[in-house]
Design a protein around this motif. Structure first.
Motif, PDB file in Angstrom:
ATOM      1  N   TYR A  90      13.381 -12.841 -17.580  1.00  0.00           N
ATOM      2  CA  TYR A  90      12.691 -14.079 -17.938  1.00  0.00           C
ATOM      3  C   TYR A  90      11.179 -13.900 -17.793  1.00  0.00           C
ATOM      4  O   TYR A  90      10.405 -14.238 -18.686  1.00  0.00           O
ATOM      5  CB  TYR A  90      13.202 -15.227 -17.067  1.00  0.00           C
ATOM      6  CG  TYR A  90      12.373 -16.473 -17.145  1.00  0.00           C
ATOM      7  CD1 TYR A  90      12.221 -17.152 -18.358  1.00  0.00           C
ATOM      8  CD2 TYR A  90      11.759 -16.984 -16.015  1.00  0.00           C
ATOM      9  CE1 TYR A  90      11.464 -18.306 -18.433  1.00  0.00           C
ATOM     10  CE2 TYR A  90      11.005 -18.141 -16.089  1.00  0.00           C
ATOM     11  CZ  TYR A  90      10.858 -18.794 -17.294  1.00  0.00           C
ATOM     12  OH  TYR A  90      10.095 -19.937 -17.365  1.00  0.00           O
ATOM     13  N   ARG A  91      10.763 -13.320 -16.678  1.00  0.00           N
ATOM     14  CA  ARG A  91       9.332 -13.127 -16.411  1.00  0.00           C
ATOM     15  C   ARG A  91       8.697 -12.148 -17.397  1.00  0.00           C
ATOM     16  O   ARG A  91       7.602 -12.383 -17.894  1.00  0.00           O
ATOM     17  CB  ARG A  91       9.145 -12.637 -14.971  1.00  0.00           C
ATOM     18  CG  ARG A  91       7.786 -12.108 -14.598  1.00  0.00           C
ATOM     19  CD  ARG A  91       6.727 -13.190 -14.594  1.00  0.00           C
ATOM     20  NE  ARG A  91       5.462 -12.722 -14.105  1.00  0.00           N
ATOM     21  CZ  ARG A  91       4.603 -11.949 -14.775  1.00  0.00           C
ATOM     22  NH1 ARG A  91       4.895 -11.532 -15.978  1.00  0.00           N
ATOM     23  NH2 ARG A  91       3.454 -11.587 -14.236  1.00  0.00           N
ATOM     24  N   GLU A 106      13.909 -19.908 -11.847  1.00  0.00           N
ATOM     25  CA  GLU A 106      12.596 -20.473 -11.522  1.00  0.00           C
ATOM     26  C   GLU A 106      12.324 -20.409 -10.017  1.00  0.00           C
ATOM     27  O   GLU A 106      11.175 -20.358  -9.597  1.00  0.00           O
ATOM     28  CB  GLU A 106      12.487 -21.915 -12.009  1.00  0.00           C
ATOM     29  CG  GLU A 106      12.612 -22.094 -13.505  1.00  0.00           C
ATOM     30  CD  GLU A 106      11.408 -21.625 -14.305  1.00  0.00           C
ATOM     31  OE1 GLU A 106      10.344 -21.365 -13.709  1.00  0.00           O
ATOM     32  OE2 GLU A 106      11.547 -21.506 -15.534  1.00  0.00           O
ATOM     33  N   VAL A 109      11.363 -16.324  -9.562  1.00  0.00           N
ATOM     34  CA  VAL A 109      10.172 -15.783 -10.223  1.00  0.00           C
ATOM     35  C   VAL A 109       8.904 -15.798  -9.358  1.00  0.00           C
ATOM     36  O   VAL A 109       8.156 -14.813  -9.374  1.00  0.00           O
ATOM     37  CB  VAL A 109       9.936 -16.467 -11.591  1.00  0.00           C
ATOM     38  CG1 VAL A 109       8.568 -16.139 -12.165  1.00  0.00           C
ATOM     39  CG2 VAL A 109      11.037 -16.052 -12.567  1.00  0.00           C
TER      40      VAL A 109
END
Length: 171
Positions: A90-91, A106, A109
């Protein structure tokens, strides 16, 4: 059922007095009771993907503190964690997940702030797993409940389990 096992189960039915609370990942290959060779009642185990802390986890940790008085708290991550890997994806690549999984990512991260993204992927994942454990330890250390328990003598440590070797490395 063998007599010894029946006796041990009967002893445990009166209540629990675990010597440690373990916050670990839900990964089925990382069972704290087996990793630490513990019997019933010895560990108070909380498992959530990515060993992250949210309201329900904070509440469960507070229960362990207030009612079970465990003197040791271990945040147990593991090599190759799928939740941490998904958070890295995702990052790095913007790969979103389903709504509630994304909420989990979330939480992970922010632990990546100091990572060196120039290292090869396996090394990056290993560093990310450790950073995630350290972030959770930090969040607990700075919480009001955490500070109270540390002042009373409780210990809080981070650790990473290596699935390939079966060894735990304490941070």
């Amino acid at each position: 059922m063998p007599i010894l096992q029946t006796r041990l189960l009967d002893e445990q039915s009166g209540g629990q007095q675990p010597y440690a609370t373990i916050l670990g990942c839900s990964d089925s290959r990382v069972p704290p009771e087996l990793i630490f060779d513990a019997w019933l009642g010895e560990l108070f185990v909380i498992r959530v993907a990515g060993n992250v802390v949210g309201p329900a986890i904070f509440g469960t940790l507070q229960y362990a503190t207030r009612y079970l008085h465990t003197p040791l708290y271990v945040i147990l991550g593991h090599e190759g964690c799928g939740a941490v890997d998904a958070a890295l994806n995702y990052r790095l690549e913007g790969k979103h997940q389903a709504e509630q999984i994304q909420v989990l990512l979330e939480e992970i991260v922010p632990s990546f702030e100091s990572l060196d993204y120039e290292v090869e992927r396996d090394a990056l994942l290993a560093c990310a797993v450790e950073a995630n454990v350290k972030q959770t330890v930090h969040r607990l250390t700075v919480s009001e409940e955490g500070q109270t328990q540390l002042a009373l003598g409780a210990k809080l440590v981070g650790a990473v389990y290596d699935i390939r070797t079966g060894k735990v490395r304490f941070l």
